[in-house]
Design a protein around this motif. Structure first.
Motif, PDB file in Angstrom:
ATOM      1  N   MET A 170      44.084  32.332  40.396  1.00  0.00           N
ATOM      2  CA  MET A 170      43.789  33.619  40.873  1.00  0.00           C
ATOM      3  C   MET A 170      44.536  34.023  42.154  1.00  0.00           C
ATOM      4  O   MET A 170      44.737  33.137  42.951  1.00  0.00           O
ATOM      5  N   SER A 171      45.051  35.225  41.910  1.00  0.00           N
ATOM      6  CA  SER A 171      45.883  35.737  43.165  1.00  0.00           C
ATOM      7  C   SER A 171      44.899  35.925  44.388  1.00  0.00           C
ATOM      8  O   SER A 171      43.832  36.554  44.247  1.00  0.00           O
ATOM      9  N   LYS A 172      45.525  35.598  45.719  1.00  0.00           N
ATOM     10  CA  LYS A 172      44.826  35.902  46.787  1.00  0.00           C
ATOM     11  C   LYS A 172      45.780  36.567  47.748  1.00  0.00           C
ATOM     12  O   LYS A 172      46.839  36.009  47.645  1.00  0.00           O
ATOM     13  N   SER A 183      44.628  47.173  43.836  1.00  0.00           N
ATOM     14  CA  SER A 183      45.150  47.402  42.416  1.00  0.00           C
ATOM     15  C   SER A 183      45.406  46.227  41.438  1.00  0.00           C
ATOM     16  O   SER A 183      45.409  46.018  40.275  1.00  0.00           O
ATOM     17  N   THR A 184      45.473  45.047  42.271  1.00  0.00           N
ATOM     18  CA  THR A 184      45.107  43.770  41.700  1.00  0.00           C
ATOM     19  C   THR A 184      44.078  43.092  41.642  1.00  0.00           C
ATOM     20  O   THR A 184      43.790  41.923  41.060  1.00  0.00           O
ATOM     21  N   LYS A 185      42.888  43.526  42.175  1.00  0.00           N
ATOM     22  CA  LYS A 185      41.639  43.309  42.275  1.00  0.00           C
ATOM     23  C   LYS A 185      41.408  41.612  42.856  1.00  0.00           C
ATOM     24  O   LYS A 185      40.660  40.836  42.586  1.00  0.00           O
ATOM     25  N   ALA A 186      42.402  41.503  44.005  1.00  0.00           N
ATOM     26  CA  ALA A 186      42.495  40.097  44.723  1.00  0.00           C
ATOM     27  C   ALA A 186      41.635  40.043  45.771  1.00  0.00           C
ATOM     28  O   ALA A 186      41.596  41.175  46.442  1.00  0.00           O
ATOM     29  N   GLN A 241      45.481  28.492  52.550  1.00  0.00           N
ATOM     30  CA  GLN A 241      44.509  29.012  51.908  1.00  0.00           C
ATOM     31  C   GLN A 241      44.787  29.318  50.318  1.00  0.00           C
ATOM     32  O   GLN A 241      44.215  30.444  49.929  1.00  0.00           O
ATOM     33  N   GLY A 242      45.865  29.033  50.099  1.00  0.00           N
ATOM     34  CA  GLY A 242      46.385  29.307  48.722  1.00  0.00           C
ATOM     35  C   GLY A 242      46.674  30.944  48.234  1.00  0.00           C
ATOM     36  O   GLY A 242      46.254  31.185  47.220  1.00  0.00           O
ATOM     37  N   ILE A 243      47.538  31.323  49.198  1.00  0.00           N
ATOM     38  CA  ILE A 243      47.818  32.677  49.182  1.00  0.00           C
ATOM     39  C   ILE A 243      48.880  32.834  48.078  1.00  0.00           C
ATOM     40  O   ILE A 243      50.048  32.244  48.286  1.00  0.00           O
ATOM     41  N   SER A 244      48.785  33.992  47.200  1.00  0.00           N
ATOM     42  CA  SER A 244      49.734  34.392  46.377  1.00  0.00           C
ATOM     43  C   SER A 244      50.854  35.218  46.663  1.00  0.00           C
ATOM     44  O   SER A 244      52.052  35.143  46.403  1.00  0.00           O
ATOM     45  N   THR A 245      50.198  36.279  47.674  1.00  0.00           N
ATOM     46  CA  THR A 245      51.180  37.346  48.389  1.00  0.00           C
ATOM     47  C   THR A 245      50.734  37.531  49.865  1.00  0.00           C
ATOM     48  O   THR A 245      49.683  37.513  49.979  1.00  0.00           O
ATOM     49  N   LEU A 246      51.898  37.594  50.725  1.00  0.00           N
ATOM     50  CA  LEU A 246      51.640  37.871  52.003  1.00  0.00           C
ATOM     51  C   LEU A 246      52.120  39.253  52.279  1.00  0.00           C
ATOM     52  O   LEU A 246      53.016  39.835  51.811  1.00  0.00           O
ATOM     53  N   VAL A 247      51.161  40.066  53.049  1.00  0.00           N
ATOM     54  CA  VAL A 247      51.444  41.482  53.409  1.00  0.00           C
ATOM     55  C   VAL A 247      51.592  41.458  55.131  1.00  0.00           C
ATOM     56  O   VAL A 247      50.641  41.069  55.798  1.00  0.00           O
TER      57      VAL A 247
END
Length: 146
Positions: A1-3, A27-30, A101-107
């Motif tokens: 699951m993306s986070k 948009s990704t429901k993350a 924290q198992g993050i898939s994308t950082l902003v």
């Protein structure tokens, strides 16, 4: 699951960074982790310590930072947002939090508290981009043309 993690410093540019991260999350429901690193070596903590503040006062300041993040959380009730405030070094601790924290994308933003118009990109953003092992979405602090 993306986070998704949105890292902000609560400067005047943070609202735009949060908005961009929330748009991606929708948009990704993350789910989102909204993070602020209270810089040990930067301007905030040394000022507190110079005033002779106790650890209780520092904890109070951290709680105020969390409260500021909670305002963003309340602004976007349709998104699963958790907030986190850490005392440390932004460069390393952002990356550490991404891993923990198992993050898939950082902003994050190009500039924050120390953003200067003549710099192409802020030092924290540059460090994180160079060392991140996940995709990093960098939000410009000025959306108008330079």
């Amino acid at each position: 699951m993306s986070k998704i993690m949105i890292a902000v410093d609560l400067s005047s540019y943070s609202a735009g960074v949060v908005a961009a991260g929330i748009e991606l999350a929708r948009s990704t429901k993350a789910p989102v982790v909204l993070l602020t690193i209270l810089d040990k070596a930067g301007e905030v903590v040394p000022l507190i310590e110079a005033a002779g503040a106790s650890s209780d006062e520092l904890n109070t300041h951290l709680k105020q930072v969390v409260s500021s993040l909670e305002v963003y959380k309340d602004t976007y009730p349709d998104v699963d947002i958790s907030v986190s405030a850490v005392l440390g070094a932004p460069n390393e601790d952002i990356l550490e939090q991404v891993t923990e924290q198992g993050i898939s994308t950082l902003v994050m933003g190009t500039h924050g508290r120390t953003g200067l118009d003549h710099l192409l990109i802020g030092s924290t953003a540059e460090f994180v981009i160079r060392h991140a092992q996940v995709p990093v979405l960098v939000v410009p602090y000025k959306r108008s043309k330079h």
